[in-house]
Design a protein around this motif. Structure first.
Motif, PDB file in Angstrom:
ATOM      1  N   UNK A 299      -2.137   8.499 -58.847  1.00 22.67           N
ATOM      2  CA  UNK A 299      -0.843   8.576 -59.514  1.00 22.67           C
ATOM      3  C   UNK A 299      -0.990   8.370 -61.018  1.00 22.67           C
ATOM      4  N   UNK A 300      -0.297   9.193 -61.786  1.00 27.36           N
ATOM      5  CA  UNK A 300      -0.326   9.055 -63.229  1.00 27.36           C
ATOM      6  C   UNK A 300      -1.527   9.675 -63.905  1.00 27.36           C
ATOM      7  N   UNK A 301      -2.467  10.218 -63.153  1.00 24.06           N
ATOM      8  CA  UNK A 301      -3.650  10.844 -63.742  1.00 24.06           C
ATOM      9  C   UNK A 301      -3.276  12.180 -64.382  1.00 24.06           C
ATOM     10  N   UNK A 302      -4.117  12.640 -65.291  1.00 28.86           N
ATOM     11  CA  UNK A 302      -3.879  13.903 -65.962  1.00 28.86           C
ATOM     12  C   UNK A 302      -3.981  15.074 -64.970  1.00 28.86           C
ATOM     13  N   UNK A 303      -3.321  16.162 -65.314  1.00 30.71           N
ATOM     14  CA  UNK A 303      -3.343  17.352 -64.444  1.00 30.71           C
ATOM     15  C   UNK A 303      -4.774  17.804 -64.210  1.00 30.71           C
ATOM     16  N   UNK A 304      -5.061  18.168 -62.961  1.00 30.56           N
ATOM     17  CA  UNK A 304      -6.401  18.621 -62.582  1.00 30.56           C
ATOM     18  C   UNK A 304      -6.477  20.139 -62.739  1.00 30.56           C
ATOM     19  N   UNK A 305      -7.351  20.610 -63.614  1.00 28.82           N
ATOM     20  CA  UNK A 305      -7.460  22.042 -63.904  1.00 28.82           C
ATOM     21  C   UNK A 305      -8.372  22.731 -62.884  1.00 28.82           C
TER      22      UNK A 305
END
Length: 308
Positions: A299-305
């Motif tokens: 939760x709250x992590x940066x978007x995974x590309x």
């Protein structure tokens, strides 16, 4: 054709008779006739059209019969027999059985009664692309029939042992699956070749059917909205946008009435929150759709590309 040739010869002889001499001998007439006949019979035959050459104008067309001559009943029987050879039962398959745990326990209020088709059973002897290739004909059939039969989603199952170990492995697998499906797009759009996947406006589509893509994997914990409810496998859920219209889902909005849910969208968001699996609600509806296909595992992590 022979009668026409004979008439022409007769006319020519009469012309010669009245033009050259009135006293033409029968022997000369006989020799002249033989000469003309020999010219016709012994002429070089016309060149045949080679059916195997690229210049063949008949390639792809039935010889001696038009497609218009084939009855609708015969066409239907042919289509059914071909379909039976390249498709499978998308309702009674391993993907549907395994996905049932998510379908029956998720907080999405549409899920329990959703009509879902699944990918073909996983074959360990094939590559990931080989397994996806096998289910694309059924996916195409699904796209054509979903508005008619009221179908809601097509779920693709991946082996969790191989592709569900962590976010990075899963993200690469999702990219490979969507790239494979996109490369076989009958409409030729091939949306995964678009360089703007990470931007607003991009949407996954197949045969001009736009789809909302959601993924689930075993490494997502029970407090995550993509929790797999104990399933050891991974899932990629393709939801045609027409399905949302069939259920009269209200337009997306960043506003949520958390205390007194008014809309279906409010009820879904509140349901996930109350179950301890809240998901990120952006303050705008204008954001890249690709960011929500594979969500970060924390939760709250940066978007995974995943698309890179």
């Amino acid at each position: 054709m022979r009668v026409l040739t004979a008439v022409r010869l007769l006319c020519l002889l009469l012309l010669l008779y009245h033009t050259v001499s009135i006293h033409i001998s029968w022997l000369a007439a006989l020799y002249g006739s033989l000469l003309l006949v020999s010219l016709y019979i012994l002429r070089e035959p016309a060149k045949r059209v080679e059916l195997h050459t690229t210049e063949n104008p008949l390639r792809g067309k039935p010889l001696g019969v038009s497609m218009d001559d084939i009855s609708n009943e015969l066409r239907s029987n042919i289509d059914k027999q071909i379909s039976a050879l390249v498709t499978y039962d998308p309702v009674h398959c391993q993907a549907i059985e395994e996905f049932e745990a998510i379908k029956s326990q998720t907080e999405c209020i549409f899920a329990k009664r959703a009509r879902v088709w699944g990918s073909c059973d996983w074959d360990d002897q094939l590559t990931l692309e080989g397994n996806i290739y096998k289910c694309v004909p059924t996916l195409l059939k699904f796209v054509h029939l979903c508005p008619v039969l009221g179908l809601d989603a097509f779920v693709i199952m991946l082996s969790g042992h191989e592709y569900g170990r962590d976010l990075q492995v899963f993200g690469r697998a999702v990219r490979r699956v969507l790239t494979m499906v996109s490369s076989l797009d009958p409409a030729g759009v091939c949306c995964m070749e678009d360089t703007n996947i990470c931007r607003r406006g991009w949407v996954f589509q197949f045969n001009k059917c736009t789809m909302f893509v959601t993924t689930f994997a075993p490494f997502y914990t029970s407090n995550h909205s993509r929790f797999a409810f104990g399933s050891k496998n991974c899932f990629i859920l393709l939801q045609p946008e027409v399905s949302f219209a069939q259920h009269d889902l209200c337009p997306d909005t960043p506003v949520t009435n958390w205390d007194k849910p008014q809309t279906v969208r409010d009820q879904i968001r509140v349901g996930f929150r109350d179950a301890g699996r809240p998901y990120k609600i952006r303050d705008t509806t204008h954001y890249p759709m690709a960011e929500d296909i594979v969500k970060p595992d924390q939760p709250g992590a940066e978007n995974f590309e995943w698309w890179r």
